[in-house]
Design a protein around this motif. Structure first.
Motif, PDB file in Angstrom:
ATOM      1  N   MET A  30      -4.207  11.883  17.740  1.00 16.41           N
ATOM      2  CA  MET A  30      -5.356  11.026  17.497  1.00 16.41           C
ATOM      3  C   MET A  30      -4.863   9.659  17.014  1.00 16.41           C
ATOM      4  O   MET A  30      -3.991   9.558  16.176  1.00 16.41           O
ATOM      5  N   LEU A  31      -5.422   8.623  17.571  1.00 16.54           N
ATOM      6  CA  LEU A  31      -5.081   7.259  17.202  1.00 16.54           C
ATOM      7  C   LEU A  31      -5.866   6.865  15.962  1.00 16.54           C
ATOM      8  O   LEU A  31      -7.082   7.043  15.915  1.00 16.54           O
ATOM      9  N   HIS A  32      -5.157   6.363  14.954  1.00 16.16           N
ATOM     10  CA  HIS A  32      -5.827   5.971  13.721  1.00 16.16           C
ATOM     11  C   HIS A  32      -5.016   4.860  13.061  1.00 16.16           C
ATOM     12  O   HIS A  32      -3.852   5.050  12.733  1.00 16.16           O
ATOM     13  N   PHE A  33      -5.637   3.706  12.899  1.00 15.88           N
ATOM     14  CA  PHE A  33      -4.970   2.568  12.276  1.00 15.88           C
ATOM     15  C   PHE A  33      -5.356   2.451  10.818  1.00 15.88           C
ATOM     16  O   PHE A  33      -6.509   2.612  10.459  1.00 15.88           O
ATOM     17  N   ARG A  34      -4.389   2.140   9.999  1.00 15.85           N
ATOM     18  CA  ARG A  34      -4.639   1.777   8.610  1.00 15.85           C
ATOM     19  C   ARG A  34      -4.651   0.253   8.547  1.00 15.85           C
ATOM     20  O   ARG A  34      -4.315  -0.416   9.509  1.00 15.85           O
ATOM     21  N   LYS A  35      -5.035  -0.314   7.390  1.00 13.27           N
ATOM     22  CA  LYS A  35      -5.105  -1.781   7.285  1.00 13.27           C
ATOM     23  C   LYS A  35      -3.772  -2.437   7.626  1.00 13.27           C
ATOM     24  O   LYS A  35      -3.735  -3.441   8.319  1.00 13.27           O
ATOM     25  N   LYS A  36      -2.675  -1.857   7.149  1.00 15.28           N
ATOM     26  CA  LYS A  36      -1.350  -2.418   7.438  1.00 15.28           C
ATOM     27  C   LYS A  36      -1.091  -2.423   8.936  1.00 15.28           C
ATOM     28  O   LYS A  36      -0.612  -3.412   9.486  1.00 15.28           O
ATOM     29  N   ASN A  37      -1.429  -1.315   9.608  1.00 20.49           N
ATOM     30  CA  ASN A  37      -1.269  -1.239  11.061  1.00 20.49           C
ATOM     31  C   ASN A  37      -2.149  -2.274  11.764  1.00 20.49           C
ATOM     32  O   ASN A  37      -1.728  -2.882  12.753  1.00 20.49           O
ATOM     33  N   SER A  38      -3.341  -2.468  11.239  1.00 19.41           N
ATOM     34  CA  SER A  38      -4.278  -3.418  11.837  1.00 19.41           C
ATOM     35  C   SER A  38      -3.758  -4.842  11.734  1.00 19.41           C
ATOM     36  O   SER A  38      -3.852  -5.614  12.689  1.00 19.41           O
ATOM     37  N   ARG A  39      -3.194  -5.178  10.594  1.00 18.05           N
ATOM     38  CA  ARG A  39      -2.619  -6.520  10.433  1.00 18.05           C
ATOM     39  C   ARG A  39      -1.476  -6.728  11.415  1.00 18.05           C
ATOM     40  O   ARG A  39      -1.354  -7.794  12.027  1.00 18.05           O
ATOM     41  N   GLU A  40      -0.648  -5.707  11.587  1.00 18.46           N
ATOM     42  CA  GLU A  40       0.468  -5.793  12.528  1.00 18.46           C
ATOM     43  C   GLU A  40      -0.046  -5.920  13.961  1.00 18.46           C
ATOM     44  O   GLU A  40       0.500  -6.683  14.748  1.00 18.46           O
ATOM     45  N   LEU A  41      -1.079  -5.179  14.284  1.00 12.07           N
ATOM     46  CA  LEU A  41      -1.671  -5.260  15.620  1.00 12.07           C
ATOM     47  C   LEU A  41      -2.185  -6.673  15.902  1.00 12.07           C
ATOM     48  O   LEU A  41      -1.951  -7.222  16.984  1.00 12.07           O
TER      49      LEU A  41
ATOM     50  N   LYS B 114      -1.107  -9.422  14.560  1.00 14.65           N
ATOM     51  CA  LYS B 114       0.083 -10.275  14.738  1.00 14.65           C
ATOM     52  C   LYS B 114       0.638 -10.140  16.157  1.00 14.65           C
ATOM     53  O   LYS B 114       1.019 -11.125  16.780  1.00 14.65           O
ATOM     54  N   GLN B 115       0.694  -8.911  16.659  1.00 13.22           N
ATOM     55  CA  GLN B 115       1.219  -8.675  18.004  1.00 13.22           C
ATOM     56  C   GLN B 115       0.327  -9.301  19.070  1.00 13.22           C
ATOM     57  O   GLN B 115       0.825  -9.873  20.044  1.00 13.22           O
ATOM     58  N   VAL B 116      -0.975  -9.216  18.885  1.00 17.55           N
ATOM     59  CA  VAL B 116      -1.911  -9.833  19.835  1.00 17.55           C
ATOM     60  C   VAL B 116      -1.736 -11.350  19.825  1.00 17.55           C
ATOM     61  O   VAL B 116      -1.711 -11.989  20.882  1.00 17.55           O
ATOM     62  N   ALA B 117      -1.587 -11.926  18.641  1.00 16.13           N
ATOM     63  CA  ALA B 117      -1.381 -13.367  18.531  1.00 16.13           C
ATOM     64  C   ALA B 117      -0.101 -13.776  19.261  1.00 16.13           C
ATOM     65  O   ALA B 117      -0.099 -14.755  20.027  1.00 16.13           O
ATOM     66  N   LYS B 118       0.955 -13.040  19.041  1.00 16.70           N
ATOM     67  CA  LYS B 118       2.232 -13.348  19.695  1.00 16.70           C
ATOM     68  C   LYS B 118       2.098 -13.217  21.208  1.00 16.70           C
ATOM     69  O   LYS B 118       2.569 -14.079  21.957  1.00 16.70           O
TER      70      LYS B 118
ATOM     71  N   ILE C  12      -6.717 -15.491  16.207  1.00 20.44           N
ATOM     72  CA  ILE C  12      -7.124 -14.153  16.631  1.00 20.44           C
ATOM     73  C   ILE C  12      -8.159 -13.595  15.663  1.00 20.44           C
ATOM     74  O   ILE C  12      -9.189 -13.053  16.085  1.00 20.44           O
ATOM     75  N   ARG C  13      -7.909 -13.732  14.365  1.00 17.28           N
ATOM     76  CA  ARG C  13      -8.859 -13.235  13.368  1.00 17.28           C
ATOM     77  C   ARG C  13     -10.214 -13.929  13.519  1.00 17.28           C
ATOM     78  O   ARG C  13     -11.269 -13.294  13.428  1.00 17.28           O
ATOM     79  N   GLU C  14     -10.190 -15.243  13.758  1.00 20.48           N
ATOM     80  CA  GLU C  14     -11.436 -15.996  13.916  1.00 20.48           C
ATOM     81  C   GLU C  14     -12.224 -15.512  15.139  1.00 20.48           C
ATOM     82  O   GLU C  14     -13.438 -15.294  15.062  1.00 20.48           O
TER      83      GLU C  14
ATOM     84  N   PRO D 134     -17.763  -6.180   8.634  1.00 19.19           N
ATOM     85  CA  PRO D 134     -16.366  -5.860   8.364  1.00 19.19           C
ATOM     86  C   PRO D 134     -15.420  -6.994   8.730  1.00 19.19           C
ATOM     87  O   PRO D 134     -15.737  -7.835   9.574  1.00 19.19           O
ATOM     88  N   THR D 135     -14.257  -6.979   8.099  1.00 13.87           N
ATOM     89  CA  THR D 135     -13.183  -7.882   8.498  1.00 13.87           C
ATOM     90  C   THR D 135     -12.597  -7.334   9.793  1.00 13.87           C
ATOM     91  O   THR D 135     -12.827  -6.164  10.143  1.00 13.87           O
ATOM     92  N   PRO D 136     -11.810  -8.124  10.512  1.00 13.50           N
ATOM     93  CA  PRO D 136     -11.165  -7.588  11.709  1.00 13.50           C
ATOM     94  C   PRO D 136     -10.332  -6.336  11.420  1.00 13.50           C
ATOM     95  O   PRO D 136     -10.378  -5.367  12.186  1.00 13.50           O
ATOM     96  N   GLU D 137      -9.631  -6.327  10.296  1.00 16.49           N
ATOM     97  CA  GLU D 137      -8.812  -5.165   9.941  1.00 16.49           C
ATOM     98  C   GLU D 137      -9.682  -3.935   9.679  1.00 16.49           C
ATOM     99  O   GLU D 137      -9.365  -2.832  10.132  1.00 16.49           O
ATOM    100  N   GLU D 138     -10.782  -4.121   8.964  1.00 19.66           N
ATOM    101  CA  GLU D 138     -11.699  -3.011   8.689  1.00 19.66           C
ATOM    102  C   GLU D 138     -12.323  -2.494   9.987  1.00 19.66           C
ATOM    103  O   GLU D 138     -12.474  -1.287  10.163  1.00 19.66           O
ATOM    104  N   PHE D 139     -12.653  -3.417  10.874  1.00 23.12           N
ATOM    105  CA  PHE D 139     -13.240  -3.042  12.153  1.00 23.12           C
ATOM    106  C   PHE D 139     -12.273  -2.178  12.955  1.00 23.12           C
ATOM    107  O   PHE D 139     -12.644  -1.116  13.470  1.00 23.12           O
ATOM    108  N   ILE D 140     -11.019  -2.608  13.053  1.00 24.85           N
ATOM    109  CA  ILE D 140     -10.003  -1.854  13.789  1.00 24.85           C
ATOM    110  C   ILE D 140      -9.835  -0.466  13.186  1.00 24.85           C
ATOM    111  O   ILE D 140      -9.795   0.535  13.917  1.00 24.85           O
ATOM    112  N   CYS D 141      -9.740  -0.385  11.871  1.00 21.91           N
ATOM    113  CA  CYS D 141      -9.562   0.915  11.201  1.00 21.91           C
ATOM    114  C   CYS D 141     -10.716   1.854  11.507  1.00 21.91           C
ATOM    115  O   CYS D 141     -10.509   3.014  11.884  1.00 21.91           O
ATOM    116  N   LYS D 142     -11.926   1.386  11.350  1.00 17.68           N
ATOM    117  CA  LYS D 142     -13.109   2.229  11.537  1.00 17.68           C
ATOM    118  C   LYS D 142     -13.259   2.656  12.996  1.00 17.68           C
ATOM    119  O   LYS D 142     -13.503   3.818  13.290  1.00 17.68           O
TER     120      LYS D 142
END
Length: 74
Positions: A1-12, A14-18, A27-29, A59-67
């Protein structure tokens, strides 16, 4: 099962931005704008789903990804 935590979301984010050659802030905006659009959707079913997932909170982008990652069936 795929499940992101806030740390994973921040990294994700960053990767999308790159990948797209832009900043994390951009990206956050863009994500925040998309979240606002989803929250304010006129479709009653979509509005109810957003309410079920996030309540009255935007939600913040990180919260959205996690949920959302918790609800994916991958």
């Amino acid at each position: 099962m795929l499940h992101f935590r806030k740390k994973n979301s921040r990294e994700l984010i960053k990767q999308v931005a790159k990948l797209h050659g832009c900043s994390v802030a951009e990206i956050r905006e863009e994500m925040q704008l998309a979240i606002e659009e989803a929250r304010n959707n006129d479709d009653p079913d979509k509005k109810a789903e957003f309410q079920r997932l996030f309540g009255d909170k935007t939600p913040t982008p990180e919260e959205f990804i996690c949920k959302i990652s918790k609800s994916l069936k991958i």
